[in-house]
Design an enzyme around this catalytic site. Sequence first.
Site, short mmCIF file in Angstrom:
data_model
loop_
_atom_site.label_atom_id
_atom_site.label_comp_id
_atom_site.label_asym_id
_atom_site.label_seq_id
_atom_site.Cartn_x
_atom_site.Cartn_y
_atom_site.Cartn_z
N HIS A 1 0.85 -1.19 0.00
CA HIS A 1 0.00 0.00 0.00
C HIS A 1 0.89 1.24 0.00
O HIS A 1 2.06 1.19 0.41
CB HIS A 1 -0.90 0.02 1.24
CG HIS A 1 -1.97 -1.01 1.22
ND1 HIS A 1 -3.02 -0.98 2.09
CD2 HIS A 1 -2.16 -2.11 0.44
CE1 HIS A 1 -3.82 -2.00 1.86
NE2 HIS A 1 -3.32 -2.71 0.86
N CYS B 1 -6.10 1.75 6.08
CA CYS B 1 -6.73 0.48 6.47
C CYS B 1 -6.10 0.03 7.79
O CYS B 1 -5.17 0.66 8.32
CB CYS B 1 -6.51 -0.57 5.40
SG CYS B 1 -4.79 -1.14 5.24
N CYS C 1 -2.25 -0.67 7.58
CA CYS C 1 -1.44 0.55 7.51
C CYS C 1 -1.49 1.33 8.82
O CYS C 1 -0.47 1.85 9.26
CB CYS C 1 -1.89 1.40 6.34
SG CYS C 1 -1.52 0.63 4.74
N GLU D 1 1.04 3.79 1.93
CA GLU D 1 1.57 4.14 3.24
C GLU D 1 2.76 3.27 3.61
O GLU D 1 3.77 3.75 4.12
CB GLU D 1 0.50 3.98 4.33
CG GLU D 1 -0.74 4.81 4.11
CD GLU D 1 -1.86 4.04 3.43
OE1 GLU D 1 -1.64 3.45 2.35
OE2 GLU D 1 -2.98 4.05 3.97
#
Length: 164
Positions: A52, A82, A85, A54
């Site tokens: 992701h 999410c 993360c 992040e």
Amino acid sequence: MHDAAFMLQAIEQARKAWALGEVPVGALVVREGQVIASGFNQPIGRHDPTAHAEIMALRAAAEVLGNYRLPGCELYVTLEPCAMCAGAMMHARLARVVFGAPDPKTGASGSVVNLFEQQKLNHHTAVIGGVLADECGALLKEFFAERRNQAVRQAAVVVPTDRG
């Protein structure tokens, strides 16, 4: 307003993800007013469910600082984090997380759950949501509209049959 300026840079990272066919989410890590790392969504291309935006930005920042802890750093991301993360952000000891658009399906900063408010956890990161939310959300809406249109066009292609 430095939050908006940094979010605009995160949006540019999100556009890089879109260019690769990834969901357009972008992130930056900022320390003392300077961008030290950036990242964008890459789970499809990297075959990595953890890639992701992040996580990519956190990994890059940890390399720059030579430490897996990132105290005093702020993370800017175009979409509400999410659970994965959010957990990584707390483990990194970020001072602050700033996100753009809320994520009503998987958001772990208040939309579905708020991991940052769990008092039993040993580190607490400040969270600010909604910075340039309309711009961040529009990017995602445009991306998914384009994907739906492509799917419709592909379904409309008629394959000729040999009925000789």
